[in-house]
Each structure stands twice: as structure tokens, then as C-alpha cells.
Motif scaffolding. Sequence first.
Motif, short mmCIF file in Angstrom:
data_model
loop_
_atom_site.label_atom_id
_atom_site.label_comp_id
_atom_site.label_asym_id
_atom_site.label_seq_id
_atom_site.Cartn_x
_atom_site.Cartn_y
_atom_site.Cartn_z
N SER A 859 29.94 -0.05 9.78
CA SER A 859 30.82 0.08 10.94
C SER A 859 30.85 -1.22 11.74
O SER A 859 29.93 -2.05 11.67
N ASP A 860 31.92 -1.38 12.53
CA ASP A 860 32.04 -2.55 13.40
C ASP A 860 30.90 -2.61 14.40
O ASP A 860 30.41 -3.69 14.75
N GLU A 861 30.48 -1.43 14.86
CA GLU A 861 29.38 -1.37 15.83
C GLU A 861 28.09 -1.95 15.24
O GLU A 861 27.38 -2.71 15.88
N VAL A 862 27.82 -1.59 13.99
CA VAL A 862 26.61 -2.10 13.32
C VAL A 862 26.74 -3.59 13.06
O VAL A 862 25.77 -4.36 13.23
N MET A 863 27.92 -4.04 12.66
CA MET A 863 28.15 -5.48 12.46
C MET A 863 27.84 -6.25 13.74
O MET A 863 27.17 -7.30 13.71
N GLN A 864 28.32 -5.73 14.85
CA GLN A 864 28.09 -6.40 16.14
C GLN A 864 26.60 -6.42 16.48
O GLN A 864 26.09 -7.43 16.97
N MET A 865 25.92 -5.33 16.19
CA MET A 865 24.49 -5.27 16.46
C MET A 865 23.72 -6.29 15.63
O MET A 865 22.80 -6.95 16.11
N ILE A 866 24.11 -6.45 14.36
CA ILE A 866 23.46 -7.43 13.49
C ILE A 866 23.63 -8.84 14.04
O ILE A 866 22.68 -9.64 14.09
N GLY A 867 24.85 -9.16 14.47
CA GLY A 867 25.12 -10.48 15.04
C GLY A 867 24.33 -10.73 16.31
O GLY A 867 23.77 -11.83 16.51
N GLN A 868 24.27 -9.75 17.19
CA GLN A 868 23.53 -9.90 18.44
C GLN A 868 22.05 -10.14 18.17
O GLN A 868 21.41 -10.99 18.81
N ASN A 869 21.47 -9.41 17.22
CA ASN A 869 20.05 -9.58 16.92
C ASN A 869 19.78 -10.92 16.24
O ASN A 869 18.71 -11.50 16.44
N ALA A 870 20.75 -11.39 15.46
CA ALA A 870 20.57 -12.71 14.83
C ALA A 870 20.48 -13.80 15.89
O ALA A 870 19.73 -14.78 15.73
N ARG A 871 21.23 -13.65 16.97
CA ARG A 871 21.15 -14.62 18.06
C ARG A 871 19.85 -14.49 18.84
O ARG A 871 19.52 -15.37 19.64
N GLN A 872 19.13 -13.42 18.60
CA GLN A 872 17.84 -13.20 19.28
C GLN A 872 16.67 -13.35 18.31
O GLN A 872 15.60 -12.77 18.50
N ASP A 873 16.86 -14.13 17.24
CA ASP A 873 15.77 -14.48 16.34
C ASP A 873 15.29 -13.31 15.49
O ASP A 873 14.11 -13.21 15.17
N LEU A 874 16.20 -12.38 15.14
CA LEU A 874 15.88 -11.30 14.22
C LEU A 874 16.94 -11.31 13.13
O LEU A 874 18.11 -11.02 13.38
N TYR A 875 16.52 -11.66 11.92
CA TYR A 875 17.47 -11.99 10.86
C TYR A 875 17.53 -10.90 9.78
O TYR A 875 16.60 -10.10 9.62
N LEU A 876 18.63 -10.90 9.06
CA LEU A 876 18.87 -9.91 8.00
C LEU A 876 19.05 -10.60 6.66
O LEU A 876 19.98 -11.38 6.46
N THR A 877 18.13 -10.34 5.76
CA THR A 877 18.23 -10.82 4.38
C THR A 877 18.66 -9.66 3.50
O THR A 877 18.20 -8.53 3.68
N ILE A 878 19.52 -9.94 2.53
CA ILE A 878 20.00 -8.88 1.63
C ILE A 878 19.66 -9.25 0.20
O ILE A 878 20.02 -10.34 -0.29
N LEU A 879 18.97 -8.34 -0.49
CA LEU A 879 18.62 -8.52 -1.89
C LEU A 879 19.28 -7.40 -2.69
O LEU A 879 19.16 -6.23 -2.34
N THR A 880 19.99 -7.76 -3.73
CA THR A 880 20.66 -6.76 -4.56
C THR A 880 19.93 -6.64 -5.89
O THR A 880 19.31 -7.58 -6.37
#
Length: 926
Positions: A859-880
Motif C-alpha cells: 500500500s501507499d501508506e506502507v511505502m511512505q512508512m518505509i521512506g520515513q524510516n529510511a530517513r531515520q536510519d532504519l533500512y530495508l533490505t530485500i532478499l528473494t
Amino acid sequence: MKFCLLLLFISVARYSIVRAQTEAPIQSLNHYVTFLDESSKVLIGRFKMLADYQAEVNQYKKKPVSALRLPSSGPLEEYYFKKALSGNGLAGAEMDRLNKGARAIWELLNDLDMACKQLETHVHLKAYQNDNLKQSDEYVTKIQGMFEQFSQEKDAFYLQVQQAYRKRQPYSATDPYLVTEKAMEQVILSQHQLLDSLPYYLDEENRADWPVETVRRSMLADEKFLVTIGNTQAKLEYPASDMLSSFKSAIASMQSLKGRAIDNYTFAAKQSAEHGNESYMLLMNQFNQDLLAFHKSFVNYAQSQRRLLYYPAFSPVFSKEKAAKTARKPAKTAPFEDKPLLSFNIKKASAPASPALIRTLNDYIEFVNESLRQMHSLQLTLRNYQSSAEYYRAPGKSSSRANLAYSHDQFKIPASAYELLMTSSVTVPEPYRAAINRQTEVLMNVLKEMDDLSIELIAYTSEKQYLNDQLQRSDAIVDRYLTLFDTFDKKKEQLYNDVRRIFEAYPNADPKNSWIIAGKALQNTMDDDRDVLFGVKALLRQEIAEIPATVKIEGDAQQLIADEYQNLKGLQRYGRSNGLCPYSPYEDLAGNSARFAELTKKVKNVSPSSTRHPFESFYYFYNNELVYQYNKFVELSKGGLLKVVNQPDLFIFARTDKSKATNPLKATQPEPIRKEAVNDPDPEIAAAGKSKNQANPTENPAASITTQVLQPKTDTVYVERLRVDTVFVDRAITNQQVTRSLDGFAANNMVLLLDVSSSMNSPYKMPLLKRSIKSMLTLLRPEDQISIVLYSGKARVVLKPTSGSKSAEIARMIDLLQSDGDTDGNEGIRLAYKTANKQYIRGGNNRIILATDGEFPVSDEVMQMIGQNARQDLYLTILTFGRNAHTGQKLKKLSQIGKGSYAHVTQESADLQLILEAQGKKLATE
């Protein structure tokens, strides 16, 4: 003129009286029941509020870190109370008596509401800080008593309503609606009585016994209800008849919850009231929201034929606290009770087996398969324990280490399945029944000894007995486990063969049916696959010298495809996206048998330097890719076919060579640094196990072993001028340099967000995911924090933030991962970020690792949350994960928004990928 006006007045008065009393008496009675229903909903809300508050109080008493909280409650809703009083279907003393009872319930509800509001005010004013919670405890005790009083008065009032109903609606055995109502009422009363007998303790640390035997009897009673509850369905009008089917499904759901509650009542569950409280709430919610809801729908739909009475919702009560029981010290475990086999001769039947008999025979297979799943869970737990225990063998070093610990929380004996199986076994004729029931009983006895050994091992480690006997008793327990695993394997084969003999004694109801024709072809292939698997086991045990021949299963696979349309003639093809399509398991079993043949040709004996036994890949492949597909086809056929049993991994761990294990610390000496090129492995061995050219991981967590790979590109991001993190833009491992050590790297706050949906059930996915995680565990330090969030079905935290010093505990949780359910990615991401933010480490490597096999909507809401946390030094790595790299761009975009990395994990990169993520940030230097 006056006379005419008088007549008009009398007529209007009579009309008004008739109009005022148009409501049916039973309808008025149902208004009282609806009032009780709504009052119970209020009680349940207050009940949950008080339980949550008391949990916070218990934490506060131990460590008053933050202020207590209690949500504000709104005013009580009067509508249903007033509607009950204003019913006009009753008259005279009867209505006055019922209204008096309703007012008493309303007054009690108001008293309870006021007491809760007093507690709320007390908490909001933080007055508890002045008297050490004395007044708070008094409020809680008072409210507890009100719950019990409400329950008693509510039940007594409903009896009055029911008596008034019986006067107007006498029972008639010829009326299908009244017969159905009576049958439903028997079920409802049975469930209500069970709930009344179950305890709910406000203090979850209470260790009072939970009435497991009462729940067991109730579960077996449900089995009888399920047989008889639908007898009147054909005589009912639609849609009331349809509600009877739904009511029956609700009984089955209640029975399933009871079965789970019985199985989950393990040694760990007995240490507190948490299990009992959870079971109480689950059963109450199922009773109120499912069983009673369908009963109410039946009553509403039956109105055109017969007016019936509702049943009020169950209102919970708190049990009186009991003194904690002193745990008895476990005695030395006694051997299981074995019993000699009862031989029997098969007599060919002239008539086909009944559907009930076929279901029961398949239930024997399901009991064995569930037992094997639980046994495998225990094997993994013991393997992890065994590797940790070796470091405590030397007396001089043991006392200076952290305590050795053992737990088997995830091991659950399938007691409910056994009880239901013994009940349904009446469909099996004698002497067959006595023979296979005795074998099943012995298997249960073996499982019970396994459980008792683990309970003994818990006491052994918690009391630090290993300091006195240098693991002597521990070794004896582990050795006994190996004997039990082998014994269970042999006895389950005997049971399966006897069940199959019984099944094959009956002719097929329709030999020309496509389900039967295709099922027999698949079963022949499974028999040949099984023979090859047993040959592989014999080879690895060095009982034979040659790799078993695979000609038959290769031929079987080709024949299945060649005969596919002939075998499945007349069966509907729904497509692979539809789980009801019979073509999918048929084709998958054919293709997987061919792959199994290729895997067998490449089997190699155990390598001394290998960390995995070669049979592990065969174990996963055979059970997940062959047995699963065949049993799925059997389930789709809905009768006429018999399932097959899974096979255990008896090579999962072995007896310790004590001559080499006297000083395990010798194994921790650093090895020489070596560099090796990573070559493409054989894709068929991706199930589990390592590439023949892949570097073996060292046993020393501190050893610095490097492998030749590409240097990752990095980009430095400054966040709010206070935080800095190194973001890896390209993390695909091809030819890089990765050091197997976390020395010099910042502490990790890593949340593993794992997709364990059913699509991950593949040797290219789940085994590779587990291997990737466990390769990192040996390097973790005490300052590293690992959490695990799963998002199959409902997202949930299965491992709260755990220190790297407890790597064995983390490894045990990884071993227990199983693929099941659907994907709920959005909720999983939210929960992962919530977990990560709670454990945020300033200056640390704060990172969420999302592991999945495919894309899902975000969802757009989750996308926005991911971006906000990335700006606060909490990152998302994706492994497939998967056989082939993913071509979709959504996941890659997600990792870019999360300013993390994106990589497809392969056989050659699995051992290094998460290590690279754990090295995401270097320690700040002066």
C-alpha cells in the motif's frame, strides 16, 4: 350525535389496544435475550481491559519504568435495555417479573461500569504511585467479584425467559424445527458447561492445573454431535437449512480449538496460566461469535415456520487465584511400554470400503505424519543442544561460561488426533482394529518417552548437573533419543504396511473412475520413489556400495506424463492458481520424480568437513516434493485413495565421539585464510547441502575466513546531521571479498521479516533461507539483537529481540520454520518496523531483512512508512529466493525506497549474503 361520538371513541380505543399488542410473545422474549447479549459484550470489553491492566501492573511491580495506562470507557448504551422493557407481547405479572429481572441486570452492569471508571480515574491521576498500588488492587478485587455475580444473575434470568418460552412453545418430536432447536441447544449447553469449568487467572504466573481431561471429554462429545446434528436438514426450508450446515462447521471449529488446546498443553505451558487463559478466550470468542451467531441466524430464518428463542452470549469470569504448585523434580525417565504385535490375516472383502472407513484409515496416516513432523522439530532442537553442550564437557571451562540451557517448547504430542482416531476406529472391523490400534498406542508411548526425556533434560541443565558429571547423563539421554527415533521409524513402517493391507482388501467402488486410475498410477510411482529413498539411506549407512538404480522412477515419470489425459479423463482442469485442480499435483509428482532420480545419481557419502549430511536434501525433497503432492491429490479425490507416510531424517545428528570431544575448544583455533572461487553448483542439490566447490564455514565464530567476491558499491547518507549510515546500493555476490567476522562493525539491530507462506515450500527456498540465516548466527556477538517476524497468514513476532549470545535459541527457531498459509506482506512490514524501532540502536546497523519468493501488493501508506524510516536510519533490505532470479521491479523499488539492498539468494551466495548485511555499518572511530 353524542351516541355516534361515543361509538367512535370506543372503536378508536379498541383499535389502539389491538395495535399496541401486535408483537408476538416470543419476539418480546427475544428482546430480553438481546439485552443480555449486548450486556455480555460490554462485560467482555471490561474483562479484556482488566486483564491487560493487570498484566501491566505485574510488570510495574517488577520494574516501574513507565506509568500505568487504562483506556477510558464511554457511557453504557440504554437502547437494548429500554427495548426489552417496552416489549408488548407479554402482559400482567409475567412481564412485571421479567422486567424486574432485567432491571437488576442493568443495575449490576451500571455498578460494574462505575467501579471500572473509578479504577480509570485512579490510574489517570497516578494515585497508585502514592500507596504502592494498594487501592488499585482493591478496585481490581471488587471488579473481579462483579464479573462472577453478573454471570450468575444473567444465567438465572435467562432461565426465567426460557420457562416463559416453554409455556408457549412445547416440544414436539414431529416438528423438524423444534427437533433441530433441541439438538442445537444440547450442543450450546455442552459448550457453555465447558467454558464454565475452565479457569481464567488474572495473574498469568499462576501454575494451577488446567483441566485437560475435561477438554478432552468435550472434544470427543463434539464428535458425536457432528454425526447427528444434521439429521433434520432435509426437512427444513432454505435458508434455515443452510444455517444448520454452518452451525455444524462451527462445532468442528470448536473441536479444532479444543484439540489445539490439548496438544499445546506442554511442559512449558504448565509453567504458567498463559496457555489456559488463551484457550479460554479463543473458545469463548468461537462460542459467541460463531456458534451462537449461526444459531441466531437459524432462529431468524425459521420465523416463517416457527418462532424460536435466542441463546445469550457467554460472559467471562475470573477464577480465584490458587497457590502456585511446587514443581516436582523429574525422575529418571522410564522406557516406553512396548507391546507385541497382534498378527492378523487379510480376508478379501466383497463390498467396497465405506467412506467412513477410508477416512479413518487415512487418519492413521495423518497421525503418523504429524508425529514425524513433531519428531523432526525435536531432532533439530536436540542437534542445536548437542552442539552447544560440547563446550561444557571440560569442567574447568564450564563454570566460567553462561549457563547451558535446553527447551523443547515447540514439541507437541498429537494427543488430540490420537484420541479422535481411537474414537473413529470403530469403523475398522476386528481383528484389524485391535492390531493397528495397539501399534498406534505404542507409537504414542514412544512420543511420551521423548517428551519425558526432554523434561528430564530441562531439569538437568537448569540445575547445572553437567558441572558434576561432565555431560554423562546428557550423553545417555541423547543416545536414548537416537534409539527412539530409529524405533519410531521402524514401528511406523509396520503400521503403514498394515493399514495399507487393510485398505487393499476392499475393492474400489468404481475402478473406472479417473481419480482411482490416476491415483493408482501415482501410488505406483510413490512406491518406487520410496524404494530409491531407502536405497539412499542404505548407501549412506554403508550397508550397500552402489547408488540405487533410478530406471524405474524415470520410467514412471515419463509414463505418468504420457498417460496424463487418459488417466485424468473427465476431471476438470482449473489451472495452477486454483488449489482444487487435480492436474497440478499429478504433473508435479511426475516432474519431481524425474528430478529425484537426478538427485539420486549425484548422491555422495558423508564428507568429514561437511556441516550437513547429504541425506538432508533427500529428506526435504522426498517429503515436500513427492509425498506432499501425492497426499494433496488424495485429498482432492475425496475418498477412494490412501495417503502415504513421510520419512524421517535419522542422520540429523549422531552420537558424540567422546574421544574427540574432550576439549571442544581446540576446534576454535583460527584456520589459515584461504581464497576460493565460487562455482555454480548443481541446481538439483539446492534443496539443502553445500556446493562441492564451496568453502566450508569454520567452526570458530571468530575465525577470519575470506572468499573472493566483488567489492560492493557504497553511498554515505547523512541523516539529520546526527546519524550516518552506509547504504549498500548493489549487494549481488559474484566475485566479492567478504570477511567472516563482525569485528570492527557496529552492533546489529536486525529484524528478519520472513515469508513462510505455502509458496516457500520448495528446496530452492525455505532450506536455502534457513541456511543463509544460520551461516550468520555463528558470528553474532552479545551486543547484536535479532528478531524474527513471520507474515504467513496473520503477521506475528515469533522471536522477540534476542542477543547474539543466544545463537542456539535463534537457530532452534529457524529450524522450526514451516511453509504454510497466505502472504500478508503489508501487515508484516508494519510489524517489522514496529519491532525494529523498539530496539533501535543509535550508531548501530538498524536493518530489516525481508526474505520472500515473490512480489506482493504494497500500500501507499506502507511505502511512505518505509521512506520515513529510511530517513531515520532504519533500512530495508530485500532478499528473494527461488530457482530463477525475479524479473519484477516492485521489490527492487521497495528496497530503493528503504535505502537498503536487493539481491537474489542462490546456492553459492547463501552462506555470505546475511553476513554482508550484518556488516552494513562500521564502528565509528575517533
